[in-house]
Write an enzyme that holds these catalytic residues in place. Structure first.
Site, mmCIF file in Angstrom:
data_model
loop_
_atom_site.group_PDB
_atom_site.id
_atom_site.type_symbol
_atom_site.label_atom_id
_atom_site.label_comp_id
_atom_site.label_asym_id
_atom_site.label_seq_id
_atom_site.Cartn_x
_atom_site.Cartn_y
_atom_site.Cartn_z
ATOM 1 N N GLY A 64 -4.783 87.808 -11.227
ATOM 2 C CA GLY A 64 -5.522 88.558 -9.941
ATOM 3 C C GLY A 64 -4.907 88.343 -8.552
ATOM 4 O O GLY A 64 -4.012 87.684 -8.489
ATOM 5 N N MET A 80 -13.195 92.290 -1.764
ATOM 6 C CA MET A 80 -12.592 92.374 -0.427
ATOM 7 C C MET A 80 -12.158 91.241 0.148
ATOM 8 O O MET A 80 -11.076 91.243 0.896
ATOM 9 C CB MET A 80 -13.852 93.069 0.608
ATOM 10 C CG MET A 80 -14.222 94.212 0.217
ATOM 11 S SD MET A 80 -15.711 94.692 1.089
ATOM 12 C CE MET A 80 -14.948 94.870 2.475
ATOM 13 N N ILE A 81 -12.617 90.126 -0.486
ATOM 14 C CA ILE A 81 -11.992 88.729 0.168
ATOM 15 C C ILE A 81 -10.712 88.502 -0.549
ATOM 16 O O ILE A 81 -9.981 87.618 0.004
ATOM 17 C CB ILE A 81 -13.008 87.547 0.083
ATOM 18 C CG1 ILE A 81 -13.214 87.146 -1.568
ATOM 19 C CG2 ILE A 81 -14.363 88.101 0.716
ATOM 20 C CD1 ILE A 81 -13.933 86.027 -1.753
ATOM 21 N N ARG A 82 -10.200 89.180 -1.415
ATOM 22 C CA ARG A 82 -8.865 88.746 -2.132
ATOM 23 C C ARG A 82 -8.024 89.804 -2.080
ATOM 24 O O ARG A 82 -6.658 89.482 -2.324
ATOM 25 C CB ARG A 82 -9.049 88.155 -3.642
ATOM 26 C CG ARG A 82 -9.245 89.316 -4.438
ATOM 27 C CD ARG A 82 -9.138 89.148 -5.898
ATOM 28 N NE ARG A 82 -8.868 90.401 -6.656
ATOM 29 C CZ ARG A 82 -8.626 90.261 -8.093
ATOM 30 N NH1 ARG A 82 -9.113 89.050 -8.810
ATOM 31 N NH2 ARG A 82 -8.377 91.301 -8.639
ATOM 32 N N THR A 141 -4.373 81.188 -6.701
ATOM 33 C CA THR A 141 -5.701 81.519 -7.114
ATOM 34 C C THR A 141 -6.478 80.948 -6.022
ATOM 35 O O THR A 141 -6.990 80.109 -5.204
ATOM 36 C CB THR A 141 -6.219 80.616 -8.322
ATOM 37 O OG1 THR A 141 -7.644 80.372 -8.109
ATOM 38 C CG2 THR A 141 -5.573 79.011 -8.102
ATOM 39 N N ILE A 142 -7.327 82.319 -5.605
ATOM 40 C CA ILE A 142 -8.436 82.092 -4.554
ATOM 41 C C ILE A 142 -9.755 81.267 -5.230
ATOM 42 O O ILE A 142 -10.314 80.376 -4.331
ATOM 43 C CB ILE A 142 -9.014 83.303 -4.126
ATOM 44 C CG1 ILE A 142 -9.351 84.196 -4.869
ATOM 45 C CG2 ILE A 142 -7.888 84.051 -3.113
ATOM 46 C CD1 ILE A 142 -10.563 85.439 -4.524
ATOM 47 N N ASP A 143 -9.600 81.094 -6.332
ATOM 48 C CA ASP A 143 -10.603 80.341 -6.865
ATOM 49 C C ASP A 143 -10.597 78.912 -6.717
ATOM 50 O O ASP A 143 -11.383 77.924 -6.853
ATOM 51 C CB ASP A 143 -11.109 80.609 -8.342
ATOM 52 C CG ASP A 143 -11.530 81.815 -8.605
ATOM 53 O OD1 ASP A 143 -11.961 82.584 -7.776
ATOM 54 O OD2 ASP A 143 -11.666 82.144 -9.834
ATOM 55 N N GLU A 185 -19.545 84.069 -8.812
ATOM 56 C CA GLU A 185 -19.815 85.121 -9.782
ATOM 57 C C GLU A 185 -20.092 84.351 -11.077
ATOM 58 O O GLU A 185 -20.664 84.990 -11.936
ATOM 59 C CB GLU A 185 -18.698 85.992 -9.716
ATOM 60 C CG GLU A 185 -17.149 85.099 -10.155
ATOM 61 C CD GLU A 185 -15.920 86.122 -10.303
ATOM 62 O OE1 GLU A 185 -16.356 87.376 -10.496
ATOM 63 O OE2 GLU A 185 -14.813 85.557 -10.005
ATOM 64 N N THR A 223 -1.169 81.851 -15.507
ATOM 65 C CA THR A 223 0.208 82.120 -15.270
ATOM 66 C C THR A 223 1.076 80.741 -15.585
ATOM 67 O O THR A 223 2.318 81.043 -15.708
ATOM 68 C CB THR A 223 0.422 82.750 -13.934
ATOM 69 O OG1 THR A 223 -0.433 83.688 -13.844
ATOM 70 C CG2 THR A 223 1.753 83.000 -13.625
HETATM 71 N N1 LIG Z 1 -1.789 79.959 -22.550
HETATM 72 C C1 LIG Z 1 -0.990 81.016 -22.101
HETATM 73 N N2 LIG Z 1 0.432 81.027 -22.500
HETATM 74 C C2 LIG Z 1 1.114 81.952 -22.141
HETATM 75 N N3 LIG Z 1 0.716 82.835 -21.267
HETATM 76 C C3 LIG Z 1 -0.422 82.808 -20.637
HETATM 77 C C4 LIG Z 1 -1.401 81.854 -21.143
HETATM 78 N N4 LIG Z 1 -2.651 82.158 -20.405
HETATM 79 C C5 LIG Z 1 -2.519 83.152 -19.692
HETATM 80 N N5 LIG Z 1 -1.075 83.551 -19.758
HETATM 81 C C6 LIG Z 1 -0.592 84.786 -19.130
HETATM 82 O O1 LIG Z 1 -0.514 84.598 -17.802
HETATM 83 C C7 LIG Z 1 -0.770 85.864 -16.910
HETATM 84 C C8 LIG Z 1 -1.982 85.448 -16.156
HETATM 85 O O2 LIG Z 1 -2.982 84.828 -16.745
HETATM 86 P P1 LIG Z 1 -4.604 85.103 -16.070
HETATM 87 O O3 LIG Z 1 -4.821 86.594 -16.230
HETATM 88 O O4 LIG Z 1 -5.432 84.200 -16.766
HETATM 89 O O5 LIG Z 1 -4.548 84.978 -14.694
HETATM 90 P P2 LIG Z 1 -4.172 83.488 -13.734
HETATM 91 O O6 LIG Z 1 -2.796 83.199 -13.647
HETATM 92 O O7 LIG Z 1 -5.112 82.469 -14.237
HETATM 93 O O8 LIG Z 1 -4.467 83.853 -12.402
HETATM 94 P P3 LIG Z 1 -6.207 84.186 -11.833
HETATM 95 O O9 LIG Z 1 -7.137 83.572 -12.957
HETATM 96 O O10 LIG Z 1 -6.333 83.333 -10.599
HETATM 97 O O11 LIG Z 1 -6.435 85.572 -11.412
HETATM 98 C C9 LIG Z 1 -1.168 86.736 -18.013
HETATM 99 O O12 LIG Z 1 0.146 87.640 -18.369
HETATM 100 C C10 LIG Z 1 -1.282 86.125 -19.258
HETATM 101 O O13 LIG Z 1 -0.779 86.763 -20.265
HETATM 102 O O1 LIG Z 2 -11.152 91.896 -11.892
HETATM 103 P P1 LIG Z 2 -9.749 91.075 -12.148
HETATM 104 O O2 LIG Z 2 -8.744 91.533 -11.558
HETATM 105 O O3 LIG Z 2 -9.405 90.462 -13.551
HETATM 106 O O4 LIG Z 2 -10.161 89.562 -11.378
HETATM 107 C C1 LIG Z 2 -11.186 89.032 -11.339
HETATM 108 C C2 LIG Z 2 -11.092 87.504 -11.289
HETATM 109 O O5 LIG Z 2 -10.076 86.983 -10.404
HETATM 110 C C3 LIG Z 2 -10.214 85.973 -9.829
HETATM 111 O O6 LIG Z 2 -10.221 86.482 -8.513
HETATM 112 C C4 LIG Z 2 -9.247 85.025 -9.912
HETATM 113 O O7 LIG Z 2 -9.193 84.257 -11.116
HETATM 114 C C5 LIG Z 2 -11.643 85.512 -10.133
HETATM 115 O O8 LIG Z 2 -12.396 84.906 -9.214
HETATM 116 C C6 LIG Z 2 -12.295 86.766 -10.842
HETATM 117 O O9 LIG Z 2 -13.402 86.648 -11.847
#
Ligand SMILES: Nc1ncnc2c1ncn2[C@@H]1O[C@H](COP(=O)(O)OP(=O)(O)OP(=O)(O)O)[C@@H](O)[C@H]1O
Ligand SMILES: O=P(O)(O)OC[C@H]1O[C@](O)(CO)[C@@H](O)[C@@H]1O
Ligand SMILES: [Mg+2]
Length: 541
Positions: free
Chosen positions: A157, A433-435, A274-276, A375, A248
Site C-alpha cells: 500500500g 487521505m492520511i496515506r 508501512t503507515i500501520d 479499521e 514485501t
Molecule cells: N510470504 C511472501 N513471500 C513472497 N512475497 C510475498 C509474501 N507476502 C507478500 N509478498 C509480496 O509482497 C508484496 C507486498 O505485500 P503486501 O501486499 O502484503 O504489502 P506489504 O508489503 O505488507 O505492505 P502494507 O501491508 O504495508 O501495505 C506483494 O507483491 C506480495 O506478493
Molecule cells: O486498499 P489497499 O491499498 O489494499 O490498502 C489497505 C491497507 O493498506 C494499509 O494502509 C497498510 O497495510 C492498511 O492499513 C490497509 O488495510
C-alpha cells in the site's frame, strides 16, 4: 567490541536441519572470525515463489542466522555479506573519503565493530543481549563505482515518504558514490517481469518528494521469485532496493535466498514501509508521523461537528489492519477523543462496562463525544453479526469489513431502540487521505537517513537485511527478525494506559484477562512503547 568467542548456537527448529559452522572472512573486522550459521525454518504466513494464486500456499523458507556471541551475554545477530558465498571479492576504498562534503566529517566511517543494542533499559547484572550491526559508511566497499547497477521497487500500500526514499537512494548513490545507473521497476514485484522500467537520475527525481504516492507505482501479489531473479540477472542488476511492508520484506527475503543460491553478486536491501507501523524491531516506520498528523484534521472535524449539536457523536475510522498505532497516537495527540478502539483491545457493545453504556455516560457528562476506531478493530464482532465470506487481497491479506460504518449503525440503532436520548452521529472516513499525502519535514529527514543507510550497507557488501532505527541508531537487521512477527500495540504497556487515562474510556477487559495478557506479553522480546519512545530521539546514521 566484544571478543568474538563463539559459543555453540542452538538449532532453533528442526534437528534435521544442519548447522554449518563456517570459518569465514568477517568483513566488519577484516579478520577471520568464527560465525555460527544457525539455520531455521521460517513460517511465512503467506508464501513466495512460483506457486499459483496470490502467493501460493503456505511455505517454510529457510533462513541462515549469523550469530556472534561475546562476553557478558552479548549477542550480535549479524546480517549476511556477499563474501559469505563469494569469498574472493575484491574491495575498493570508499570514495566518500575524497568527497568534499563528507571528508570534513571528523569520524565519518563508522567503527567496524559498532553494533546497536536492541534493549537499552538494563540492570546492573543483566546480560548485554541482542545487538545489530550499526549502519553507515565503511572504509572499504565491494563495488567499483561504474560497476554498480541498482534498481528500486515499491510494493504494497501507499505511505507518505515513498517518493522521498526513492529520491534519496538515487541522489545518495549519485552524490556519495558516483553511481549513475539506477532503474525504477514499475508496479511492484510483478514489474520485474511484466512492466517497464524507468531510468532514474537526480534530475528525474528532483521534485518527487513533494508528491504523495510513488512515482514507480505499486501492487499487491505477483511475487514470482524465479522470474524476479531471472530479471535481475538478465538486466545485470547488482543492488536491489526493495521498499515495502511486512509482506514485501518476506518477498525480499526469498529473493535474497534465491540470489544466494545462484551465487550472484547482488546485494538485496529492504527498506521498511508501512503507515500501520506493524514492522517489528525498528523504532517506527517512515510516514507514520505524517499519517498521525493528517489524522488530526479528521479528528478535529469530528470534534467540531459533534460539539456543535446536542448529543453529537463523531466517529473517525483510521487505518491499522492488525496494529492500532495510528489510532492510538492520533488519539493521544488530539486530546479531543473520548474513545479509541484498536484491533489489539477487544471491546463489546452491550451491558455493564460496554461501549453503549460509556457513550450514554459521556453524552450526559459532556453533551458530545468523539470515537476513533482503527479499521481492524472489532472485526470478530462484525463477522459474527454479518456472517460474510472471508476474502483476501492479491497478496493474501484478509479484506476487512467497514467497521466504521458498522459501529455507526450499531450506535444509531441502539439509541433509537432505547428512546432515551436522540443522538446526532457523523461518520468520517479519512483512511486513504492520511496515506496518500507527501511526507512531513521530520519524515523527510528520516527517509533520507534510511536511504543513506541502505546505500552504505549495499556498497559495503552487506545483503539480506532491512535497514531501520533501533533505539535511535540506524542498524542492519537480518530479514528473519523483521518477518517473524508483527509489531502490535501492547495493551499492558504504559502507552496504552496513558491513552486510557486520557480518554477515560473503559478498558473492556476483566481483571483475569489483564493478568493473562501480562503473562503473554512478558514473553515478548521487546515492548513496543520502548521503541516508539526511543524514536522521538534524534535519528543518527
Ligand atoms: N510470504 C511472501 N513471500 C513472497 N512475497 C510475498 C509474501 N507476502 C507478500 N509478498 C509480496 O509482497 C508484496 C507486498 O505485500 P503486501 O501486499 O502484503 O504489502 P506489504 O508489503 O505488507 O505492505 P502494507 O501491508 O504495508 O501495505 C506483494 O507483491 C506480495 O506478493
Ligand atoms: O486498499 P489497499 O491499498 O489494499 O490498502 C489497505 C491497507 O493498506 C494499509 O494502509 C497498510 O497495510 C492498511 O492499513 C490497509 O488495510
Ligand atoms: Mg502488510
Amino acid at each position: 567490541m566484544p571478543t568474538v568467542s563463539s559459543t555453540t548456537s542452538t538449532i532453533s527448529s528442526s534437528a534435521s536441519i544442519s548447522t554449518p559452522k563456517v570459518r569465514c572472512f568477517d568483513p566488519a573486522t577484516s579478520s577471520p572470525a568464527t560465525f555460527h550459521h544457525r539455520r531455521r525454518s521460517m513460517n511465512h504466513s503467506k508464501c513466495s515463489s512460483d506457486s499459483p494464486g496470490a502467493n501460493g500456499g503456505a511455505m517454510a523458507a529457510i533462513a541462515d542466522q549469523k550469530i556472534v556471541n561475546g562476553e557478558a551475554g552479548y549477542v550480535l545477530e549479524d546480517v549476511p555479506h556477499l563474501t559469505d558465498y563469494l569469498p574472493d571479492l575484491p574491495t575498493y576504498p570508499d570514495p566518500l573519503q575524497d568527497n568534499p562534503s563528507y571528508s570534513v566529517v571528523k569520524q565519518y566511517f563508522v567503527n567496524m565493530d559498532d553494533t546497536v543494542a536492541q534493549k537499552i533499559v538494563v540492570q546492573k547484572n543483566s546480560p548485554r543481549g541482542t545487538h545489530f550491526r550499526r549502519a553507515g559508511p565503511r572504509q572499504k566497499v565491494y563495488f567499483e563505482l561504474d560497476e554498480v547497477h541498482a534498481c528500486i521497487v515499491t510494493c504494497g500500500g501507499l505511505c507518505p515518504g515513498l517518493n522521498t526514499v526513492i529520491r534519496e537512494i538515487v541522489c545518495g548513490l549519485h552524490h556519495m558514490y558516483g553511481v549513475n545507473r539506477v532503474l525504477g521497476i514499475e508496479g511492484g514485484y510483478r514489474g520485474f517481469y511484466a512492466r517497464n522500467t524507468i531510468t532514474l537520475t537526480p534530475k528525474v527525481v528532483n521534485d518527487i518528494h513533494k508528491r504523495g504516492g510513488t512515482i514507480l507505482g505499486t501492487s499487491r501479489g505477483g511475487h514470482i521469485t524465479s522470474k524476479i531473479v531471472d530479471s535481475i540477472e538478465d538486466r545485470g542488476i547488482n543492488q536491489v532496493y526493495i521498499i515495502g511492508g511486512d509482506g514485501t520484506q518476506k518477498g525480499a527475503s526469498v529473493i535474497f535466498e534465491e540470489i544466494r543460491r545462484r551465487g550472484l553478486k547482488v546485494a538485496v536491501v529492504g527498506i521498511p514501509k508501512t503507515i500501520d507501523n506493524d514492522i517489528p524491531v525498528i523504532d517506527k516506520s517512515f510516514g507514520f508521523d505524517t499519517a498521525v498528523e493528517e489524522a488530526q484534521r479528521a479528528i478535529n472535524a469530528a470534534h467540531v461537528e459533534s460539539e456543535s449539536i446536542e448529543n453529537g457523536i463523531g466517529v473517525v475510522k483510521l487505518m491499522g489492519r492488525d496494529s492500532g498505532f495510528i489510532a492510538m497516537h492520533a488519539t493521544l495527540a488530539s486530546r479531543d477523543v473520548d474513545c479509541c478502539l484498536i484491533p489489539e483491545s477487544p471491546f463489546y457493545l452491550e451491558g455493564p462496562g460496554g461501549l453503549f453504556e460509556y457513550i450514554e455516560r459521556r453524552l450526559k457528562e459532556n453533551g458530545h463525544m468523539v470515537i476513533v476506531i482503527a479499521e481492524g478493530a472489532g472485526q470478530e464482532l462484525l463477522s459474527e453479526s454479518m456472517r460474510t465470506m472471508e476474502q483476501a487481497d492479491a497478496s493474501g491479506n484478509k479484506l476487512l469489513q467497514d467497521v466504521g460504518l458498522w459501529i455507526s449503525q450499531k450506535i444509531k440503532d441502539h439509541f433509537a431502540r432505547m428512546q432515551k436520548m436522540a443522538i446526532n452521529l457523523k461518520y468520517i472516513d479519512p483512511t486513504y487521505m492520511i496515506r496518500a499525502i507527501p511526507s512531513n519535514a521530520s519524515d523527510n529527514v528520516y527517509c533520507t537517513l534510511l536511504a543513506h543507510s541502505a546505500i552504505h550497507g549495499a556498497m559495503a557488501g552487506y545483503t539480506g537485511f532491512t535497514v531501520g532505527p533501533v533505539n535511535g541508531r540506524h542498524a542492519y537487521i537480518p530479514f528473519y527478525r523483521i518477518i517473524e512477527r508483527q509489531n502490535k500495540v501492547v495493551i499492558t504497556d504504559r502507552m496504552w494506559a496513558r491513552l486510557l487515562s486520557s480518554t477515560n474510556q473503559p478498558s473492556f477487559l476483566d481483571p483475569k484477562e489483564v493478568a493473562r495478557k501480562k503473562t503473554e506479553e512478558t514473553q515478548e522480546p521487546k515492548a513496543s512503547h520502548d521503541r516508539l519512545e526511543a524514536a522521538t530521539a534524534v535519528l543518527i546514521v
